[in-house]
Design a protein around this motif. Structure first.
Motif, short mmCIF file in Angstrom:
data_model
loop_
_atom_site.label_atom_id
_atom_site.label_comp_id
_atom_site.label_asym_id
_atom_site.label_seq_id
_atom_site.Cartn_x
_atom_site.Cartn_y
_atom_site.Cartn_z
N TYR A 44 0.84 -1.20 0.00
CA TYR A 44 0.00 0.00 0.00
C TYR A 44 0.87 1.25 0.00
O TYR A 44 0.65 2.18 -0.79
CB TYR A 44 -0.94 0.00 1.21
CG TYR A 44 -1.55 1.35 1.47
CD1 TYR A 44 -2.57 1.84 0.65
CD2 TYR A 44 -1.08 2.17 2.50
CE1 TYR A 44 -3.13 3.10 0.87
CE2 TYR A 44 -1.64 3.43 2.72
CZ TYR A 44 -2.64 3.89 1.91
OH TYR A 44 -3.18 5.13 2.11
N VAL A 52 -8.90 6.72 0.54
CA VAL A 52 -9.98 5.92 -0.03
C VAL A 52 -11.27 6.71 -0.09
O VAL A 52 -11.47 7.68 0.65
CB VAL A 52 -10.19 4.62 0.78
CG1 VAL A 52 -8.96 3.75 0.73
CG2 VAL A 52 -10.56 4.93 2.23
N THR A 64 -8.86 2.17 -2.62
CA THR A 64 -10.25 1.88 -2.25
C THR A 64 -10.59 0.43 -2.53
O THR A 64 -11.23 -0.25 -1.71
CB THR A 64 -11.21 2.81 -3.00
OG1 THR A 64 -10.94 4.17 -2.64
CG2 THR A 64 -12.66 2.48 -2.68
N TYR A 67 -8.88 -1.77 0.10
CA TYR A 67 -9.51 -1.55 1.41
C TYR A 67 -10.85 -2.25 1.50
O TYR A 67 -11.15 -2.94 2.49
CB TYR A 67 -9.66 -0.03 1.60
CG TYR A 67 -10.33 0.42 2.87
CD1 TYR A 67 -9.64 0.41 4.08
CD2 TYR A 67 -11.64 0.90 2.84
CE1 TYR A 67 -10.25 0.86 5.25
CE2 TYR A 67 -12.25 1.36 4.00
CZ TYR A 67 -11.56 1.34 5.20
OH TYR A 67 -12.16 1.79 6.34
N GLU A 68 -11.68 -2.10 0.47
CA GLU A 68 -13.01 -2.72 0.50
C GLU A 68 -12.94 -4.22 0.22
O GLU A 68 -13.80 -4.98 0.68
CB GLU A 68 -13.94 -2.02 -0.49
CG GLU A 68 -14.27 -0.59 -0.12
CD GLU A 68 -14.96 -0.46 1.24
OE1 GLU A 68 -15.50 -1.47 1.74
OE2 GLU A 68 -14.97 0.65 1.81
N TYR A 88 -15.03 -1.09 10.34
CA TYR A 88 -13.65 -1.02 10.80
C TYR A 88 -13.57 -0.09 12.02
O TYR A 88 -14.17 0.99 12.05
CB TYR A 88 -12.73 -0.45 9.70
CG TYR A 88 -12.47 -1.39 8.55
CD1 TYR A 88 -11.99 -2.67 8.76
CD2 TYR A 88 -12.67 -0.97 7.24
CE1 TYR A 88 -11.73 -3.52 7.69
CE2 TYR A 88 -12.41 -1.80 6.16
CZ TYR A 88 -11.93 -3.08 6.40
OH TYR A 88 -11.67 -3.91 5.34
N ILE A 278 -6.17 2.49 6.56
CA ILE A 278 -6.17 1.88 5.23
C ILE A 278 -5.18 0.73 5.14
O ILE A 278 -5.54 -0.42 4.83
CB ILE A 278 -5.88 2.93 4.14
CG1 ILE A 278 -6.89 4.07 4.23
CG2 ILE A 278 -5.92 2.29 2.76
CD1 ILE A 278 -6.53 5.28 3.38
N ALA A 281 -6.13 -2.14 7.49
CA ALA A 281 -7.25 -2.96 7.03
C ALA A 281 -6.81 -3.91 5.92
O ALA A 281 -7.21 -5.08 5.88
CB ALA A 281 -8.39 -2.07 6.54
N ILE A 282 -5.97 -3.41 5.03
CA ILE A 282 -5.43 -4.26 3.96
C ILE A 282 -4.60 -5.39 4.57
O ILE A 282 -4.66 -6.55 4.14
CB ILE A 282 -4.61 -3.42 2.97
CG1 ILE A 282 -5.54 -2.46 2.22
CG2 ILE A 282 -3.84 -4.31 2.00
CD1 ILE A 282 -4.81 -1.38 1.44
#
Length: 406
Positions: A44, A52, A64, A67-68, A88, A278, A281-282
């Motif tokens: 990232y 995002v 984005t 992340y999603e 999150y 971000i 979360a990834i």
């Protein structure tokens, strides 16, 4: 499951501590992180470092999507019905505080009751204490059995028409007790109460299906399941989340801001104010990939093999007290006669063995156990029986040292 291959993925295990090979037995506090998760997080920053949900440029779109995509992995991992049910947060603590504030303001009035247990981590008791103070409600405790378990009869005994919320841990971070969440959820719903579950010690170690459990809210953290620190998840049923108000306000969670008021956007972003975690979360998504590749059933079975072996070996040591039931998750909390837990942990650290010592953010439980603090060893997929043998020898040497009369 090739343990030697798995261990190669955790580079910190190559480190030495005080001249000894590292034996890491503190996973219940924070798990180690495999190289694949670190690499995914670095991707990232190195390849598509952008915010995002905002820019239409390529980097923003890539960020984005990643992340999603991680959110969808979380949804599938715990079998949530919809991706909108995955929020999150900064971690389990933040998730439970969010529920206590938002659900609490929605559902609890003066005279209502909130059911908890003495085995809860502070993160799943203090927010409810504050809610009770704020609303004039009452905390009611499910009584514990002598081995640190609870019975369904005990759960039923504290429920009433005043019960609005049942807040309970899935797995105790001290006792290793695994609670029957599915049955407790049914009891809660039979009394028209919501159930909120602290899953921090469960999700990394066993298959969790939130639809099968029929929980209303379920919280957990990435850093206990091979992921990065600073990110966690709150699962909530969409039909409940839709009725709740957010507790943080600002960028991205708004629909439209007028001079005197504002409206909120849809789930899940409604509860995710500001620039989110971000990269973290990834990284959580990558941790889920790793866990699924190993297999959650394989992880659970291997941990049970380790904890059963450690339990039997520890019982051979005179003067040791082990807390909690024999059937337990992959951790053992204990005390050694004549040795303070902090001294024990320090002595073991001199041999490269990392264990936890203290009250484990569970002071009401320490009082119930009639002790101020304990030591804890916790196990995961990168541990071995050889490491447990090293740990046992360390306990024996520590006991011998502190029993020696100078």
């Amino acid at each position: 499951m090739d343990i030697n291959k798995i261990r190669q993925d955790f580079k910190v295990l190559d480190e030495t501590v005080n001249g000894n090979a590292l034996t890491y037995l503190d996973t219940s506090a924070t798990s180690l992180t495999p190289k694949s998760v670190v690499d995914k997080t670095n991707d990232y920053y190195f390849k598509y470092n952008a915010n995002v949900h905002r820019g239409v440029h390529t980097l923003g779109s890539l960020a984005t999507d990643a992340y999603e995509s991680a959110r969808m992995k979380v949804r599938k991992f715990i079998n949530a019905k919809r991706f909108e049910e995955i929020i999150y947060t900064r971690g389990t603590t933040a998730a439970l505080n969010l529920v206590a504030r938002s659900l609490g303001d929605f559902a609890v009035e003066a005279g209502d009751e909130i059911v908890v247990t003495e085995m809860e981590h502070h993160a799943n008791i203090v927010p409810w204490q504050q809610l009770a103070k704020r609303k004039g409600a009452k905390l009611v405790f499910i009584p514990l059995e002598s081995d640190g378990t609870i019975t369904l009869e005990s759960v039923k005994s504290v429920m009433s028409d005043k019960t609005k919320i049942v807040a309970i841990t899935h797995v105790s971070n001290v006792l290793g007790t695994v609670n029957d969440i599915k049955s407790i959820a049914k009891i809660a719903h039979d009394h028209d109460a919501y159930i909120v579950v602290d899953g921090a010690q469960a999700v990394p170690h066993m298959t969790v299906d939130v639809q099968d459990l029929d929980v209303d809210f379920y919280a957990f953290s990435a850093h206990k399941m091979l992921g990065p620190t600073g990110v966690g998840v709150l699962y909530g049923k969409a039909e409940i989340l839709d009725q709740l108000e957010p507790v943080e306000y600002g960028g991205d969670m708004i629909d439209y801001v007028y001079k005197e008021d504002a409206t909120w956007t849809d789930l899940p972003v409604k509860f995710e104010a500001g620039t989110p975690m971000i990269a973290e979360a990834i990284g959580l998504g990558a941790a889920i990939d790793y866990l699924l590749e190993v297999g959650m059933d394989n992880i659970h079975d291997y941990e049970q093999e380790l904890v059963n072996y450690a339990y039997e070996e520890m019982q051979k040591i005179d003067g040791i007290t082990i807390y909690g039931p024999k059937e337990r998750a992959g951790l053992i909390t204990f005390n050694l006669d004549g040795v303070h837990p902090h001294d024990l942990a320090t002595a073991l650290d001199q041999e490269g063995i990392a264990v936890r010592a203290g009250h484990h953010c569970a002071q009401p439980l320490m009082k119930w156990l009639d002790t101020n603090s304990t030591a804890r060893a916790s196990f995961y997929i990168y541990n071995t029986k050889d490491e447990i043998d090293t740990f046992i020898r360390g306990l024996e040497r520590t006991k011998e040292f502190f029993s020696y009369e100078f």
